[in-house]
Motif scaffolding. Structure first.
Motif, PDB file in Angstrom:
ATOM      1  N   LEU A 164      11.678   0.990  16.161  1.00 19.68           N
ATOM      2  CA  LEU A 164      10.908   0.383  15.520  1.00 19.68           C
ATOM      3  C   LEU A 164      11.859   0.326  13.547  1.00 19.68           C
ATOM      4  O   LEU A 164      12.559   1.626  13.385  1.00 19.68           O
ATOM      5  N   HIS A 165      10.892  -0.393  12.705  1.00 18.81           N
ATOM      6  CA  HIS A 165      11.515  -0.403  11.425  1.00 18.81           C
ATOM      7  C   HIS A 165      10.431  -0.428  11.081  1.00 18.81           C
ATOM      8  O   HIS A 165       9.258  -0.894  10.802  1.00 18.81           O
ATOM      9  N   PRO A 166      10.260   0.357   9.645  1.00 19.18           N
ATOM     10  CA  PRO A 166       9.072  -0.034   8.320  1.00 19.18           C
ATOM     11  C   PRO A 166       9.575  -1.061   7.923  1.00 19.18           C
ATOM     12  O   PRO A 166       9.436  -2.293   7.946  1.00 19.18           O
ATOM     13  N   ILE A 167       7.787  -1.746   8.744  1.00 19.80           N
ATOM     14  CA  ILE A 167       7.079  -3.279   8.018  1.00 19.80           C
ATOM     15  C   ILE A 167       6.859  -3.332   6.985  1.00 19.80           C
ATOM     16  O   ILE A 167       7.116  -4.071   6.013  1.00 19.80           O
ATOM     17  N   LEU A 168       5.848  -1.989   6.932  1.00 16.45           N
ATOM     18  CA  LEU A 168       5.510  -2.673   4.824  1.00 16.45           C
ATOM     19  C   LEU A 168       6.798  -1.681   3.777  1.00 16.45           C
ATOM     20  O   LEU A 168       7.389  -1.911   3.184  1.00 16.45           O
ATOM     21  N   PHE A 169       6.333   0.157   4.406  1.00 17.50           N
ATOM     22  CA  PHE A 169       7.561   0.920   3.037  1.00 17.50           C
ATOM     23  C   PHE A 169       7.748   1.876   4.372  1.00 17.50           C
ATOM     24  O   PHE A 169       6.673   2.777   5.580  1.00 17.50           O
ATOM     25  N   ASP A 170       9.110   2.901   4.251  1.00 21.03           N
ATOM     26  CA  ASP A 170       8.760   4.062   4.562  1.00 21.03           C
ATOM     27  C   ASP A 170       8.704   4.681   3.791  1.00 21.03           C
ATOM     28  O   ASP A 170       9.025   5.393   2.942  1.00 21.03           O
ATOM     29  N   ARG A 171       7.899   5.826   4.548  1.00 22.59           N
ATOM     30  CA  ARG A 171       6.703   6.756   3.416  1.00 22.59           C
ATOM     31  C   ARG A 171       7.631   7.740   2.852  1.00 22.59           C
ATOM     32  O   ARG A 171       7.386   8.301   1.912  1.00 22.59           O
ATOM     33  N   VAL A 172       8.848   8.234   3.749  1.00 18.13           N
ATOM     34  CA  VAL A 172       9.733   9.578   2.877  1.00 18.13           C
ATOM     35  C   VAL A 172      10.427   8.838   1.759  1.00 18.13           C
ATOM     36  O   VAL A 172      10.453   9.517   0.865  1.00 18.13           O
ATOM     37  N   ARG A 173      10.994   7.385   1.681  1.00 21.78           N
ATOM     38  CA  ARG A 173      11.591   7.214   0.691  1.00 21.78           C
ATOM     39  C   ARG A 173      10.393   7.001  -0.249  1.00 21.78           C
ATOM     40  O   ARG A 173      10.979   7.342  -1.527  1.00 21.78           O
ATOM     41  N   ALA A 174       9.630   5.616   0.301  1.00 17.83           N
ATOM     42  CA  ALA A 174       8.829   5.060  -0.784  1.00 17.83           C
ATOM     43  C   ALA A 174       7.514   6.200  -1.607  1.00 17.83           C
ATOM     44  O   ALA A 174       6.384   5.517  -1.507  1.00 17.83           O
ATOM     45  N   LEU A 175       8.386   7.366  -1.931  1.00 17.71           N
ATOM     46  CA  LEU A 175       6.793   8.128  -2.250  1.00 17.71           C
ATOM     47  C   LEU A 175       5.714   7.359  -3.518  1.00 17.71           C
ATOM     48  O   LEU A 175       4.602   7.686  -3.518  1.00 17.71           O
ATOM     49  N   LYS A 176       6.361   6.638  -4.119  1.00 16.45           N
ATOM     50  CA  LYS A 176       6.136   5.283  -5.673  1.00 16.45           C
ATOM     51  C   LYS A 176       4.878   5.134  -4.892  1.00 16.45           C
ATOM     52  O   LYS A 176       3.744   5.144  -5.850  1.00 16.45           O
ATOM     53  N   THR A 177       5.320   3.903  -4.029  1.00 22.20           N
ATOM     54  CA  THR A 177       4.182   3.170  -3.575  1.00 22.20           C
ATOM     55  C   THR A 177       3.724   3.381  -2.742  1.00 22.20           C
ATOM     56  O   THR A 177       1.731   3.085  -3.058  1.00 22.20           O
ATOM     57  N   PHE A 178       3.640   4.580  -1.736  1.00 25.97           N
ATOM     58  CA  PHE A 178       2.748   5.198  -1.345  1.00 25.97           C
ATOM     59  C   PHE A 178       1.701   5.694  -1.751  1.00 25.97           C
ATOM     60  O   PHE A 178       0.330   5.590  -1.710  1.00 25.97           O
ATOM     61  N   LEU A 179       2.185   6.411  -3.328  1.00 26.89           N
ATOM     62  CA  LEU A 179       0.997   6.609  -3.954  1.00 26.89           C
ATOM     63  C   LEU A 179      -0.338   6.013  -4.902  1.00 26.89           C
ATOM     64  O   LEU A 179      -1.198   5.841  -4.848  1.00 26.89           O
ATOM     65  N   ILE A 180       0.607   4.581  -5.097  1.00 23.94           N
ATOM     66  CA  ILE A 180       0.050   3.535  -5.851  1.00 23.94           C
ATOM     67  C   ILE A 180      -1.077   3.269  -4.752  1.00 23.94           C
ATOM     68  O   ILE A 180      -1.810   3.231  -5.091  1.00 23.94           O
ATOM     69  N   LEU A 181      -0.060   2.904  -3.176  1.00 24.54           N
ATOM     70  CA  LEU A 181      -1.201   2.846  -2.824  1.00 24.54           C
ATOM     71  C   LEU A 181      -2.778   3.585  -2.444  1.00 24.54           C
ATOM     72  O   LEU A 181      -4.120   2.869  -2.241  1.00 24.54           O
ATOM     73  N   THR A 182      -2.245   4.830  -2.352  1.00 28.66           N
ATOM     74  CA  THR A 182      -3.517   5.594  -1.808  1.00 28.66           C
ATOM     75  C   THR A 182      -4.139   5.323  -2.765  1.00 28.66           C
ATOM     76  O   THR A 182      -5.827   5.626  -3.039  1.00 28.66           O
ATOM     77  N   LEU A 183      -3.686   5.563  -4.974  1.00 28.36           N
ATOM     78  CA  LEU A 183      -4.425   5.718  -5.396  1.00 28.36           C
ATOM     79  C   LEU A 183      -6.023   3.856  -5.825  1.00 28.36           C
ATOM     80  O   LEU A 183      -6.893   3.785  -5.645  1.00 28.36           O
ATOM     81  N   GLY A 184      -4.820   2.868  -5.123  1.00 27.12           N
ATOM     82  CA  GLY A 184      -5.719   1.525  -4.948  1.00 27.12           C
ATOM     83  C   GLY A 184      -7.033   2.019  -3.969  1.00 27.12           C
ATOM     84  O   GLY A 184      -7.639   1.358  -4.257  1.00 27.12           O
TER      85      GLY A 184
END
Lengths: 626, 69
Positions: free
Chosen positions: A436-456
């Motif tokens: 398996l490989h991340p399709i959108l983003f890796d949760r552990v490394r892309a914390l900022k992306t994940f944060l913005i996604l959840t706020l969105g």
């Protein structure tokens, strides 16, 4: 969705009343109401329907029978119930006489034996320590043997007691003391029988408890009581098993019938109880209630078919002020129905407000999946949900438990989907194995992306809540409230736009329209809801920030999975590593049920439903058989 | 040294609100358990009340993230 309801009134000849009630009971669609007092007072000829003497007698006799059967059912082992028709009630009540005696006798025997087992357990411990001693003393005629228990913290009392006994008996006594358990000491005292009265009086005065044997052993000496107890102890389990077997076979034969009979009696009592809802004239009865609008045609047809013109069913107009008391009937398609379980924790929604079930059915599993987001964990939860659902159905557990298992299964699927998106299988095992490989983003490394996604997601969810509220108010003809919600929406969007411009996420060209919208929505909200209206924005911003929990809890879950894998990969014993990894993953799976459920539920209840859910309704409870 | 202070700042930013949330939830939780014995139908309201103080630790988490970032 919340079904449209109609208010219906039944007027008919009093001779048809019982049959009418039976039909309503069988149809199970009308939520009955007491005929309102104003109607009774307004029409002088109408009055409440008193229970006639024969009905009262019948009610009393049914209540007694109900108590009798209920007590009997309680004594038996549970089995699936049979359906008992009403005409069998009297016959069965007569038939059950002998079996009632038998069941009660068996139960009384069982209770006596169980009591004996527990008293033997209690006394055996005390007496066992003294057994050899008591046996040797047992032969002394003209001597009394008394057993005492003393709390160990009052141990010093034994010395004082001995001195007193020495004084009374002039030294002709024996006293043996030893610990029985952590808190109690036992004392065996033997003395000439002639001092028995004085010594017992002394013991009583000191507040010391004497070992009192169960009634059946009272007449025996302590020595023979011990022997008898040992013998009974070996016999009792067999006797109890025999009684249990008899109770099982009686339950096989009678529980289904008696449980069915109990339900039939309850149904009969319900039908008598309904009479108190009615009003009457000299020759007619009047009943009122609520039924789903799409069922009123069927009700009319059925009554007309059975009673012709002797009973009339008509639809009454629902006045505006009555809307608050209309019972709320929530009916969703089968695949949505399990999610209605979330409404059980809330007060019933108001009539004509929004049923949030479809939205919860979509967002709860999505948020759950966003948090767990692991193919391995998802597969486990999916299997667990399927297994529990199968078990609950097999064991005929409540609908609520089956619904919870279904929701767990759906959440498992959602976790698998998000696991594929994040590229997680038991943490980073999938990636390490190259599956398996991340399709959108890796949760552990892309914390900022994940944060913005959840706020969105938070902005979208909260805005959707406000839109639902506004649309519902428009639908219900409440324009003022609808404009209030839309202004709130505009205030949030314009505020976020300006915030976006400040942090350079939004083009600067939108500044002027953004500011204009902000001022307009502020003025509108202040006009409609007063100065407190615009302050709501603080709460709503808090609501949006709250969606960060998806990222926070999700990251914690994946980090724990990574820790488990790291433990497994540590140098040293491979087996110990694997065991540690499996244990941590197991713990994480349990946490993956608990934490995402609570967090996702909170986002539904606090952040989303608070925007449009209106509680305070009455649940629709049709008059139906049990 | 500077890095250590940043880390300490972030830890305080998330740690103190976490304690505050825990304290608030303990108070609400115990009162809620008592209320639920009397009125089990309040379970939904209780979940909401218990969950409200969590916002504190989340805001603390954001501040910690901003400090580190």
């Amino acid at each position: 969705m919340i079904k449209e309801m109609s208010k219906i009134q039944l007027v008919g000849s009093k001779t048809q009343l019982d049959e009418c009630i039976r039909l309503l009971h069988a149809m199970a669609v009308v939520h009955l109401e007491t005929v309102p007092m104003d109607l009774v007072e307004e029409r002088g000829i109408l009055r409440r329907l008193p229970l006639e003497k024969d009905k009262l007698i019948e009610k009393e006799s049914l209540e007694k029978a109900h108590e009798r059967v209920k007590n009997l059912v309680f004594l038996l082992k549970s089995r699936p119930a049979l359906t008992v028709p009403r005409y069998r009630i009297r016959g069965l009540l007569e038939e059950m006489g002998p079996v009632e005696e038998r069941i009660k006798r068996l139960h009384a025997q069982k209770e006596t034996l169980t009591e004996e087992v527990s008293s033997i357990d209690k006394y055996e411990k005390i007496l066992r320590g003294f057994a050899p001693l008591i046996s040797s003393l047992g032969g002394l005629n003209n001597f009394d043997i008394v057993g005492l228990t003393i709390e160990r913290r009052r141990h010093d009392i034994i010395g004082l007691l001995e001195e007193e006994i020495k004084r009374i008996t002039g030294g002709t006594y024996e006293l043996y003391a030893r610990a029985i358990d952590e808190t109690t000491s036992g004392v065996i005292l033997t003395f000439p029988r002639k001092y028995s009265g004085q010594i017992r009086y002394l013991i009583l005065g000191e507040g010391i408890s004497e070992i009192r044997l169960p009634d059946e052993y009272e007449v025996m000496s302590l020595a023979s009581a011990i022997t008898t107890m040992a013998r009974r102890k070996s016999e009792l389990p067999g006797l109890l098993r025999g009684l249990e077997d008899k109770l099982e076979s009686v339950s096989d034969e009678w529980y289904p019938v008696l449980a069915g009979l109990l339900t039939a009696i309850e149904d009969e009592l319900d039908e008598i109880g309904v009479l108190t809802y009615c009003a009457q004239t000299r020759y007619c009865f009047v009943m009122e209630g609520w039924a789903p609008r799409d069922m009123t045609g069927t009700i009319k047809r059925e009554f007309s078919r059975l009673f012709g013109e002797k009973v009339v069913v008509r639809e009454l107009e629902v006045k505006k002020e009555e809307e608050d008391i209309v019972p709320v009937y929530i009916k969703n398609p089968g695949w949505l129905r399990p999610f209605e379980v979330f409404l059980k924790a809330l007060p019933a929604p108001r009539y004509r407000s929004v049923d949030p079930t479809p939205y919860i059915a979509l967002f709860f599993p999505v948020f759950f999946g966003l948090i767990v987001g692991d193919v391995g964990y998802g597969a486990m939860l999916f299997s667990l949900g399927l297994f529990l659902g199968w078990q609950f159905r097999k064991k005929q557990k409540t609908e609520t438990l089956i619904d919870i298992a279904t929701i767990l299964t759906v959440c498992g699927v959602s976790s698998i989907i998000f696991g594929l998106i994040y590229g997680e299988l038991f943490g980073d095992l999938g990636e390490r194995a190259g599956i398996l490989h991340p399709i959108l983003f890796d949760r552990v490394r892309a914390l900022k992306t994940f944060l913005i996604l959840t706020l969105g997601i938070g902005v979208g969810h909260v805005v959707l809540g406000l839109i639902i509220a506004a649309v519902n108010y428009i639908h219900r003809g409440k324009p003022r409230e609808a404009v209030g919600k839309l202004s709130h929406l505009l205030l949030i969007v314009s505020f976020l736009t300006i915030l976006g411009i400040m942090f350079k996420y939004v083009p600067e060209g939108l500044l002027t329209p953004g500011l204009a919208a902000l001022v307009l929505s502020f003025v509108l909200l202040t006009t409609i809801e007063g100065i407190i209206g615009p302050l709501e924005i603080i709460r709503t911003l808090g609501n949006i920030l709250s969606y960060m929990r998806i990222m926070a809890v999700g990251t914690a879950s994946v980090v724990m999975a990574l820790v488990a894998n790291k433990m497994g990969g540590l140098e040293g014993s491979l087996i110990v590593g694997i065991i540690a990894a499996v244990l941590i993953h197991t713990l994480n799976i349990f946490l993956s049920i608990l934490s995402p459920t609570i967090q996702s539920m909170r986002l539904q209840y606090v952040e989303f439903l608070s925007k449009f859910y209106e509680g305070g309704g009455r649940r629709y409870e049709p008059f139906k058989k049990r | 040294m500077e890095q250590a202070l940043i880390a300490l700042g972030a830890a305080i930013a998330v740690g103190v609100p976490a304690l505050a949330t825990g304290w608030a939830q303990s108070k609400i939780g115990s009162a809620g358990a008592g209320a639920l014995v009397e009125k089990p139908e309040l379970s939904g309201v209780m979940i909401i009340l218990v969950a409200i103080p969590e916002t504190m630790v989340l805001l603390g988490f954001v501040v910690a993230y901003l400090i580190i970032g």
